[in-house]
Design a protein around this motif. Structure first.
Motif, PDB file in Angstrom:
ATOM      1  N   ALA A 179       0.856  -1.178   0.000  1.00  0.00           N
ATOM      2  CA  ALA A 179       0.000   0.000   0.000  1.00  0.00           C
ATOM      3  C   ALA A 179       0.892   1.227   0.000  1.00  0.00           C
ATOM      4  CB  ALA A 179      -0.935   0.011   1.215  1.00  0.00           C
ATOM      5  N   GLY A 180       0.319   2.340  -0.413  1.00  0.00           N
ATOM      6  CA  GLY A 180       1.126   3.545  -0.441  1.00  0.00           C
ATOM      7  C   GLY A 180       0.326   4.779  -0.767  1.00  0.00           C
ATOM      8  N   LEU A 181       0.993   5.920  -0.661  1.00  0.00           N
ATOM      9  CA  LEU A 181       0.439   7.221  -0.986  1.00  0.00           C
ATOM     10  C   LEU A 181       1.370   7.924  -1.965  1.00  0.00           C
ATOM     11  CD1 LEU A 181      -0.598   8.482   2.576  1.00  0.00           C
ATOM     12  CD2 LEU A 181      -2.151   7.727   0.757  1.00  0.00           C
ATOM     13  N   GLN A 182       0.791   8.648  -2.902  1.00  0.00           N
ATOM     14  CA  GLN A 182       1.562   9.443  -3.848  1.00  0.00           C
ATOM     15  C   GLN A 182       0.918  10.824  -3.978  1.00  0.00           C
ATOM     16  OE1 GLN A 182       1.504   7.230  -7.508  1.00  0.00           O
ATOM     17  NE2 GLN A 182       3.335   6.063  -7.001  1.00  0.00           N
ATOM     18  N   TRP A 183       1.768  11.811  -4.126  1.00  0.00           N
ATOM     19  CA  TRP A 183       1.297  13.157  -4.459  1.00  0.00           C
ATOM     20  C   TRP A 183       2.179  13.681  -5.579  1.00  0.00           C
ATOM     21  CZ3 TRP A 183       4.070  17.744  -4.451  1.00  0.00           C
ATOM     22  CH2 TRP A 183       3.319  18.909  -4.693  1.00  0.00           C
ATOM     23  N   SER A 184       1.554  14.251  -6.594  1.00  0.00           N
ATOM     24  CA  SER A 184       2.328  14.795  -7.706  1.00  0.00           C
ATOM     25  C   SER A 184       1.734  16.128  -8.138  1.00  0.00           C
ATOM     26  CB  SER A 184       2.352  13.825  -8.895  1.00  0.00           C
ATOM     27  OG  SER A 184       1.053  13.653  -9.426  1.00  0.00           O
ATOM     28  N   HIS A 185       2.606  16.973  -8.623  1.00  0.00           N
ATOM     29  CA  HIS A 185       2.196  18.286  -9.140  1.00  0.00           C
ATOM     30  C   HIS A 185       2.965  18.534 -10.433  1.00  0.00           C
ATOM     31  CE1 HIS A 185       0.799  22.459  -9.049  1.00  0.00           C
ATOM     32  NE2 HIS A 185       2.025  22.801  -9.439  1.00  0.00           N
ATOM     33  N   GLU A 186       2.244  18.797 -11.509  1.00  0.00           N
ATOM     34  CA  GLU A 186       2.877  19.114 -12.785  1.00  0.00           C
ATOM     35  C   GLU A 186       2.415  20.492 -13.242  1.00  0.00           C
ATOM     36  OE1 GLU A 186       1.525  17.136 -16.347  1.00  0.00           O
ATOM     37  OE2 GLU A 186      -0.193  16.266 -15.289  1.00  0.00           O
ATOM     38  N   SER A 187       3.308  21.180 -13.933  1.00  0.00           N
ATOM     39  CA  SER A 187       2.971  22.514 -14.436  1.00  0.00           C
ATOM     40  C   SER A 187       3.652  22.728 -15.768  1.00  0.00           C
ATOM     41  CB  SER A 187       3.405  23.602 -13.443  1.00  0.00           C
ATOM     42  OG  SER A 187       4.806  23.606 -13.278  1.00  0.00           O
ATOM     43  N   ILE A 188       3.092  23.626 -16.569  1.00  0.00           N
ATOM     44  CA  ILE A 188       3.635  23.971 -17.872  1.00  0.00           C
ATOM     45  C   ILE A 188       3.607  25.479 -18.024  1.00  0.00           C
ATOM     46  CG2 ILE A 188       1.412  23.777 -19.058  1.00  0.00           C
ATOM     47  CD1 ILE A 188       4.745  22.592 -20.502  1.00  0.00           C
ATOM     48  N   ASP A 189       4.670  26.019 -18.582  1.00  0.00           N
ATOM     49  CA  ASP A 189       4.762  27.456 -18.845  1.00  0.00           C
ATOM     50  C   ASP A 189       5.370  27.626 -20.229  1.00  0.00           C
ATOM     51  OD1 ASP A 189       5.122  30.163 -18.943  1.00  0.00           O
ATOM     52  OD2 ASP A 189       6.254  30.328 -17.085  1.00  0.00           O
ATOM     53  N   ALA A 190       4.540  27.926 -21.213  1.00  0.00           N
ATOM     54  CA  ALA A 190       4.980  28.054 -22.600  1.00  0.00           C
ATOM     55  C   ALA A 190       4.815  29.499 -23.042  1.00  0.00           C
ATOM     56  CB  ALA A 190       4.171  27.126 -23.504  1.00  0.00           C
ATOM     57  N   GLN A 191       5.894  30.083 -23.546  1.00  0.00           N
ATOM     58  CA  GLN A 191       5.900  31.484 -23.950  1.00  0.00           C
ATOM     59  C   GLN A 191       6.413  31.609 -25.385  1.00  0.00           C
ATOM     60  OE1 GLN A 191       4.567  33.902 -22.063  1.00  0.00           O
ATOM     61  NE2 GLN A 191       4.102  32.311 -20.539  1.00  0.00           N
ATOM     62  N   PRO A 192       5.521  31.717 -26.368  1.00  0.00           N
ATOM     63  CA  PRO A 192       5.972  31.957 -27.742  1.00  0.00           C
ATOM     64  C   PRO A 192       6.615  33.331 -27.865  1.00  0.00           C
ATOM     65  CG  PRO A 192       3.680  31.205 -27.671  1.00  0.00           C
ATOM     66  CD  PRO A 192       4.065  31.559 -26.271  1.00  0.00           C
ATOM     67  N   ASP A 193       7.421  33.492 -28.902  1.00  0.00           N
ATOM     68  CA  ASP A 193       8.036  34.781 -29.171  1.00  0.00           C
ATOM     69  C   ASP A 193       6.946  35.845 -29.328  1.00  0.00           C
ATOM     70  OD1 ASP A 193      10.942  35.807 -30.352  1.00  0.00           O
ATOM     71  OD2 ASP A 193       9.237  36.929 -31.161  1.00  0.00           O
ATOM     72  N   PRO A 194       7.177  37.065 -28.818  1.00  0.00           N
ATOM     73  CA  PRO A 194       6.164  38.130 -28.960  1.00  0.00           C
ATOM     74  C   PRO A 194       5.729  38.359 -30.395  1.00  0.00           C
ATOM     75  CG  PRO A 194       7.849  38.793 -27.395  1.00  0.00           C
ATOM     76  CD  PRO A 194       8.317  37.506 -27.989  1.00  0.00           C
ATOM     77  N   LEU A 195       6.626  38.186 -31.358  1.00  0.00           N
ATOM     78  CA  LEU A 195       6.246  38.363 -32.756  1.00  0.00           C
ATOM     79  C   LEU A 195       5.261  37.288 -33.207  1.00  0.00           C
ATOM     80  CD1 LEU A 195       9.714  39.287 -34.312  1.00  0.00           C
ATOM     81  CD2 LEU A 195       7.764  40.830 -33.922  1.00  0.00           C
ATOM     82  N   LEU A 196       5.351  36.079 -32.626  1.00  0.00           N
ATOM     83  CA  LEU A 196       4.381  35.040 -32.952  1.00  0.00           C
ATOM     84  C   LEU A 196       3.050  35.279 -32.244  1.00  0.00           C
ATOM     85  CD1 LEU A 196       6.608  31.829 -32.856  1.00  0.00           C
ATOM     86  CD2 LEU A 196       5.671  32.969 -34.864  1.00  0.00           C
ATOM     87  N   GLN A 197       3.107  35.784 -31.040  1.00  0.00           N
ATOM     88  CA  GLN A 197       1.871  36.050 -30.311  1.00  0.00           C
ATOM     89  C   GLN A 197       1.041  37.139 -30.980  1.00  0.00           C
ATOM     90  OE1 GLN A 197       1.992  36.154 -25.979  1.00  0.00           O
ATOM     91  NE2 GLN A 197       4.110  35.429 -25.986  1.00  0.00           N
ATOM     92  N   THR A 198       1.688  38.008 -31.737  1.00  0.00           N
ATOM     93  CA  THR A 198       0.962  39.092 -32.427  1.00  0.00           C
ATOM     94  C   THR A 198       0.803  38.811 -33.911  1.00  0.00           C
ATOM     95  OG1 THR A 198       3.078  40.270 -32.626  1.00  0.00           O
ATOM     96  CG2 THR A 198       1.651  40.840 -30.762  1.00  0.00           C
ATOM     97  N   GLY A 199       1.174  37.616 -34.376  1.00  0.00           N
ATOM     98  CA  GLY A 199       0.946  37.244 -35.766  1.00  0.00           C
ATOM     99  C   GLY A 199       1.782  38.016 -36.757  1.00  0.00           C
TER     100      GLY A 199
END
Length: 880
Positions: free
Chosen positions: A491-511
């Motif tokens: 038997a056991g216990l698990q705790w996990s936390h995942e996160s993502i931070d994606a930042q495209p170039d400003p020129l791509l964010q404005t097309g």
């Protein structure tokens, strides 16, 4: 009795069959693959494929993905060679014909952080290119659902990579190779050192450094890919006209409703080609475009393992991993596609077009399409850094094995592209001209590179993916006793936390970048708290049952409970029957929920072609903007897995396994097929947006297609895995080993929407019915020689009807077999040499028209590396 504590392995049946010991040797207590209960004995009858270091060396694979690509049960690979991929440079693999999102990847039994960019912009996965193959001691592949033991990711199975432990001494391994067509030269170096002995000194430190480099592989150097004119293989001519450029008359005039593409003036006669649609193109081929089958790749890795005996049976352990992958991918040329009117500064007024094309009028609107080759190809430089740290402890307390660990992981990716074009500024120059600077003329083949330079830019996308996990578990191999034997419990216990931070170039964010759709940033996270338990019950002397239950609480999807029932029954000693039933719960990935994606996809606009009177088989493939991505309203997928297997071992030298499986997934999360959306506009109102029509009664050009992620239906797949092995002793003359492994798919059905009937995909290019690997090896003393035959099934040519007027397109693509040969020798105690040739006969994989890894032009059976031709490799290892 010697005790050793191995990391939690993959997932599986966890069935407690007795081991057959050929001689009296001390047995180790290990964590059984697919179970959290530590037990004494060797497990030989589990539905797990184990690939050991010596077997890895014999394959000649230089990367993890090349190794997996040769296994019958592995498919749905992303090899990391496509520069157009949202996850360029990364690699992953699936099992049972299912995608990688259903497979759990572990290193020493623990999770790894996801790659910081996503397949198709939304599918999360673990990048297998972050794992240096030279430090892998073994690979364990479980082709069975294990959600009840390891978590929701394990719907289709688990791939667990193990590194060596308690290593003492030092060794150096040098490896080199390349294909005999002259490219893809590779070399690698691994240095490993172990300090201290856990049993004698109470501690051990293992340090391993790995470096690997491979030069590019070019399409022009290999028979199968030497040209995009696939008529020599029975396919269509798919050479591109964009390099030289072409134009269409886009004047809204009825007498030009069937205007077709025309090459720009000056096309050499040998380049001029007329398509079945009637369009004329000045084509370029792979040699002029510099098309790569595989990019230049460099990888560096440092791995450390430290174990210290504290007191009694208590241990402290720590793992550290640092890896960097550098992949400069050829991104092709930037290209312009725009309508040039008579008022534009670059409009041809010198009569050049009129002299070549008599039907040209100086009042026409011209759509120009061409590569901006004067600036050179784009270079997409991918740098991926992965950091991993594990701290934990183990102890034996009152017959209970206790273990706790903290697992921290981080993947950071930077994707930098140069030679991209500023869209608005470049088009403004074409429209309005320049103030004294050079004017780029899209109708001319002889522009100065300086005319493009002011409109070039470099962009950089950055993204990071983090994983934090804590686990505590306890197990007892003899929790209590039954008449048939001891019952084990964990038997056991698990705790996990995942996160993502994606930042495209400003020129791509404005097309602002030509040929790139708008990209948006993403910040999201998820936490999961889990409790699990497992019991092995010896119901009878020859019948054991495993019961497992896992409860997960997602902070965004609530609670889920997943049970598992498995059994092993041995009616007589040489035979065993095993089976399992389990449920699964697959929460949508963070990108599937929250990422927004704009890309380009190629579709056939049959409706517009019909309006223009163009026959279906002459309707051309066109690139259009695709808007897809996250959907916060998604529901989790639910699955059921069934397995039934037979294990036979009539003699110690002969064994065979046959394992049947069936996987049922409901509420499947998928992006709608854009071609399906376009062909069924009434079912998806508003999903296809068109520009204003040029002509009455003719639909306008497509502005964009929406194809969001949805819970669109069901997946049902079933098949069987067969593995037969025989060891033939020749006495003083050595030993022969034979093995034949086959993975056969009976059915793979999916539905396009919730209400659509399920369609069969097995026996098509993406799902051939079977793969087979036959191996024979001979060994005597310190020498060995082996031969492997890899066979791939024939399959239906999905595109045969579409291209039936474009060449002698076969209805069915033939099977093929490739041979590999390997050798090993040990001339002295500390020195060993191994090598071989992959694709010994230089066999060309079977070709099928349609989408594939080679630039969307074709699909082939078998591993991508078979396209590289005959490949030689050699390695030497010295143990100090």
């Amino acid at each position: 009795m010697k005790r050793s504590y191995l990391a939690v392995a993959a997932a599986g049946m966890g069935l407690g069959m007795g081991a057959w010991a050929e001689e009296a040797v001390p047995l180790e207590r290990v964590t059984v693959t697919g179970s959290n209960i530590k037990r004494i004995g060797k497990e030989k009858a589990l539905a797990v494929e184990v690939i050991k270091k010596e077997d890895i060396d014999k394959t000649g694979a230089s990367t993890v993905i090349q190794l997996l690509d040769r296994l019958p049960s592995v498919g749905s690979l992303l090899a990391g060679t496509n520069s157009n991929s949202f996850a360029a440079g990364a690699a992953t693999a699936g099992l049972r014909g299912m995608s990688s999102k259903y497979v759990l990847v572990l290193l020493n039994g623990r999770r790894l952080p996801n790659y910081a960019m996503f397949i198709s912009g939304t599918d999360a996965f673990v990048d297998l290119n972050t794992l240096p193959l030279s430090v892998i001691e073994s690979v364990e592949i479980l082709r069975d659902g294990a959600s009840a033991i390891y978590g929701s990711d394990a719907v289709a199975g688990v791939i667990n990579f193990k590194t060596r432990r308690n290593f003492r001494g030092a060794e150096a391994t040098l490896r080199g190779g390349g294909n005999l067509d002259g490219d893809g030269i590779e070399h690698g170096l691994n240095l490993s050192g172990g300090f201290g002995d856990l049993e004698q000194d109470g501690q051990n430190l293992l340090l391993s450094f790995d470096v690997y480099h491979r030069e590019p592989v070019f399409s022009r150097n290999h028979d199968a890919t030497r040209s995009n004119d696939y008529r020599f293989q029975g396919g269509p001519d798919l050479r591109s006209g964009a390099q030289w450029g072409y134009w269409n008359d886009r004047t809204p005039n009825a007498d030009r409703s069937n205007a077709l593409a025309k090459p720009l003036p000056g096309c050499p006669p040998w380049r001029l080609t007329t398509r079945p649609s009637g369009a004329a193109l000045c084509v370029s081929d792979v040699d002029e475009l510099g098309t790569q089958l595989s990019p230049r790749t460099s990888r560096y890795g440092l791995t450390a393992h430290y174990t210290r005996r504290l007191s009694g049976d208590a241990e402290f352990f720590a793992e550290l991993g640092l890896n960097r992958t550098e992949t400069p991918l050829d991104g092709g040329y930037s290209f312009v596609q725009t309508i040039v009117g008579p008022g534009w500064a670059v409009y041809p007024r010198d009569g050049g077009l009129a002299s070549v094309y008599p039907d040209f009028k100086p009042t026409d609107n011209l759509q120009i399409t061409r590569n901006l080759s004067e600036s050179g190809r784009r270079l997409n430089e991918i740098t991926s850094d992965t950091y991993r740290a594990v701290l934990g402890g183990r102890a034996l307390w009152r017959d209970w094995d206790l273990e706790s660990s903290l697992n921290l992981g981080l993947n950071k990716v930077e994707a930098r592209q140069n030679n991209v074009v500023l869209n608005d500024a470049f088009l403004a120059m074409l429209r309005n001209g320049t103030d004294g600077g050079p004017l780029y003329n899209p109708f001319s083949q002889h522009n100065d590179a300086a005319a493009l330079r002011p409109y070039l830019a470099t962009i950089a996308n950055t993204s990071s993916s983090r994983l934090s996990a804590f686990e505590f578990k306890a197990s007892n191999e003899e929790w209590f006793r039954l008449p048939a034997g001891p019952a084990g419990f964990a038997a056991g216990l698990q705790w996990s936390h995942e996160s993502i931070d994606a930042q495209p170039d400003p020129l791509l964010q404005t097309g602002k970048i030509m040929n790139f759709a708008v990209q948006q940033s993403l910040r999201a996270s998820r936490s999961v708290l889990s409790a699990f338990s497992e019991v092995n019950l010896p119901v009878l002397k020859n019948l054991e049952v495993q019961l497992a239950l896992r409860a997960d609480r997602y902070n965004d999807f609530g609670d889920t409970f997943n049970p598992k029932l498995a059994f092993s029954f041995r009616p007589w000693e040489p035979a065993m029957l095993r089976g399992s039933v389990t449920t699964g719960f697959k929460a949508p990935t963070l990108p599937q929920l929250y990422a927004s994606r704009q890309a380009y996809t190629s579709v056939y606009d049959y409706a517009q072609c019909a309006d223009r009177g163009i026959a279906r088989e002459r309707c051309g493939l066109a690139s259009n903007q695709l808007r897809s991505g996250g959907n916060p309203g998604l529901n989790p997928e639910e699955s059921r897995n069934y397995a039934l297997g037979l294990v036979l071992q009539p003699t110690p030298a002969l064994s065979a396994t046959v394992d049947w499986y069936r996987i049922e997934v409901s509420n499947t999360v998928q992006s709608l097929d854009p071609q399906y959306v376009l062909d069924n506009p009434d079912r998806f109102p508003g999903f296809v947006a068109r520009k204003p029509a040029d002509l009455p009664g003719v639909r306008g050009d497509i502005d964009y297609i929406s194809a969001p992620y949805m819970n669109i239906g069901k997946t049902r797949t079933s098949g069987v895995d067969i593995d037969v092995q025989y060891d033939w002793s020749l006495g003083a003359y050595g030993k022969l080993k034979f093995r034949n492994a086959q993975s056969r798919i009976f059915s793979y059905r999916e539905s396009q929407t919730e209400t659509d009937p399920m369609l069969e995909y097995a026996d098509y290019g993406a799902q051939p019915r079977w793969k087979n690997v036959f191996e024979v090896s001979y060994s005597r003393g310190s020498y060995s020689l082996g031969l492997t035959a890899r066979s791939y099934a024939s399959f239906k040519n999905l595109y045969s009807q579409l291209y039936r007027n474009a060449g002698d397109v076969k209805e069915r693509v033939g099977s093929y077999t490739a041979l590999d040969i390997n050798f090993g020798l040990k001339p002295s105690k500390g020195f060993s040499v191994s090598g071989g040739i992959r694709n010994l006969g230089n066999r060309m994989p079977s070709y099928a028209t349609g989408a594939g890894f080679s630039g969307g032009a074709a699909a082939y059976s078998g591993p991508a590396t078979d396209l590289w031709g005959r490949m030689l490799y050699l390695s030497g290892r010295y143990v100090f």
